[in-house]
Scaffold this motif. Structure first.
Motif, mmCIF file in Angstrom:
data_model
loop_
_atom_site.group_PDB
_atom_site.id
_atom_site.type_symbol
_atom_site.label_atom_id
_atom_site.label_comp_id
_atom_site.label_asym_id
_atom_site.label_seq_id
_atom_site.Cartn_x
_atom_site.Cartn_y
_atom_site.Cartn_z
ATOM 1 N N ALA A 19 14.207 -40.470 -8.999
ATOM 2 C CA ALA A 19 13.898 -41.614 -9.857
ATOM 3 C C ALA A 19 15.066 -41.831 -10.820
ATOM 4 N N LYS A 103 12.680 -50.602 -9.183
ATOM 5 C CA LYS A 103 11.639 -50.705 -10.230
ATOM 6 C C LYS A 103 11.494 -52.181 -10.602
ATOM 7 N N LYS A 140 8.835 -50.188 -7.094
ATOM 8 C CA LYS A 140 7.982 -49.284 -7.870
ATOM 9 C C LYS A 140 7.554 -49.977 -9.151
ATOM 10 N N ARG A 142 4.987 -49.195 -12.790
ATOM 11 C CA ARG A 142 4.239 -48.154 -13.498
ATOM 12 C C ARG A 142 3.272 -48.745 -14.517
ATOM 13 N N ILE A 175 5.545 -49.069 -4.191
ATOM 14 C CA ILE A 175 5.041 -47.798 -4.717
ATOM 15 C C ILE A 175 4.149 -48.154 -5.898
ATOM 16 N N GLU A 177 2.096 -47.098 -9.033
ATOM 17 C CA GLU A 177 2.209 -45.944 -9.928
ATOM 18 C C GLU A 177 1.286 -46.056 -11.143
ATOM 19 N N GLU A 179 0.100 -43.910 -13.651
ATOM 20 C CA GLU A 179 0.367 -42.561 -14.179
ATOM 21 C C GLU A 179 -0.766 -42.106 -15.094
ATOM 22 N N LYS A 214 2.572 -43.268 -6.367
ATOM 23 C CA LYS A 214 3.268 -42.323 -7.229
ATOM 24 C C LYS A 214 2.281 -41.904 -8.307
ATOM 25 N N VAL A 237 3.850 -39.610 -3.648
ATOM 26 C CA VAL A 237 4.905 -38.907 -4.370
ATOM 27 C C VAL A 237 4.390 -38.599 -5.776
ATOM 28 N N LEU A 239 5.097 -37.762 -9.927
ATOM 29 C CA LEU A 239 6.007 -37.857 -11.069
ATOM 30 C C LEU A 239 5.905 -36.573 -11.875
ATOM 31 N N SER A 261 8.908 -37.205 -6.987
ATOM 32 C CA SER A 261 9.731 -38.347 -7.394
ATOM 33 C C SER A 261 10.019 -38.144 -8.875
ATOM 34 N N SER A 294 8.881 -29.673 -2.797
ATOM 35 C CA SER A 294 8.364 -30.836 -2.067
ATOM 36 C C SER A 294 7.942 -30.468 -0.657
#
Length: 297
Positions: A19, A103, A140, A142, A175, A177, A179, A214, A237, A239, A261, A294
């Motif tokens: 990332a 991103k 990606k 978030r 992706i 994400e 979080e 993610k 993946v 974080l 990631s 991983s």
């Protein structure tokens, strides 16, 4: 449609996703950790020149290859710049064998119902068209869960899938994400709610569409195994989320089929003041440890 060779690299590749996508708000912190204080640059453009130099140094390092790194997430400015005269995305794939992602989010909205949704993304269609032109494989975005609030978690997942569908329409792989903040007391409950909502979102996707996820490393190992195994998920993946590299690697190794990631955990200890030999050695050690975690799961 996504490049099938790149799809295979992400699906079967034995490695992790780097990332490298700090944006305007987090760039000063990333530079400071890299040994460049804010008094070393006088403008935003100088700041972005310096962060590009840092990213280019990482990408050009002999430690940064597709043998252990399957993908890299880029900030928009990094996508638009070049490394040794070659557009960054093209350089990543053709020189390093690393699949490029972009991103696309514009940061977080104010907290509501225990979550921070993404701010609106103006000009998303135009950005996605540029991403295709610049040889990106996917994107990606978030958002953040701060509490096990069912209303908030449903809203966050709905938003991720809604924008994810726009991204899919451009032939890119999103992706998603959402979080989960690692310090919240009800993290395990939030993760169970999140899993349930993500499964509902996946089940509503057409059979020919795939996404990536993610996610924060879960409190209970293999909480997300059902997502790892889902036919509409290309890859899950993880974080690092504020865990140290050693903590993140240990948690990652407990989760079958999930790859890293990591951002800060990848660049931990790297410095502008290091010689190339010292820089490459430290990056190589980070790559080796994250790669090992991983593929351990």
């Amino acid at each position: 449609m996504p490049n099938s060779t790149q799809t295979d690299k992400i699906s079967k590749g034995q490695g992790f996703i780097a990332a490298l996508d700090q944006s305007g708000g987090s760039t000063p912190k990333a530079l400071r950790l890299y040994g460049i204080e804010e008094d070393a640059y006088g403008s935003e453009s100088e700041m972005f020149d310096l962060i590009h130099e840092m990213r280019a140094r990482i990408i050009k390092s002999p430690a940064f290859t597709g043998d252990k790194i399957v993908g890299a997430i880029l900030f928009e400015q990094t996508m638009d710049r070049e490394i040794d005269g070659t557009p960054t995305g093209q350089y990543l794939w053709e020189t390093c064998g690393v699949v490029p992602f972009l991103k696309v989010d514009k940061g977080l909205a104010d907290a509501e119902n225990g979550v921070k949704l993404m701010k609106p993304i103006p000009g998303l269609d135009a950005l996605l068209e540029r991403a295709v032109e610049k040889a990106m494989f996917g994107t990606k975005m978030r958002s953040v869960v701060d509490a096990a609030d069912p209303v908030g978690i449903k809203a966050i997942v709905d938003q991720q899938f809604e924008i994810g569908k726009e991204i899919l329409a451009h032939g890119l792989v999103p992706i998603l994400e959402p979080e989960v903040t690692i310090s919240i007391p009800d993290k395990a409950e939030a993760e169970e709610m999140l899993k349930t909502e993500i499964l509902a979102g996946l089940d509503a996707l057409p059979d020919d569409q795939i996404v990536m996820l993610k996610l924060t490393l879960p409190e209970v190992a293999n909480t997300y195994k059902v997502l790892v195994d889902h036919p509409k998920v290309l890859k899950v993946v993880a974080l690092s989320g504020g865990y140290s590299r050693d903590e993140a690697n240990a948690k990652l190794a407990e989760n079958t089929g999930i790859i890293a990631s990591f951002s800060r955990a990848l660049t931990e200890g790297l410095s502008a003041q290091q010689s190339d030999a010292a820089f490459d050695k430290m990056l190589g050690e980070a790559v080796d440890s994250i790669h090992a975690a991983s593929v351990a799961g």
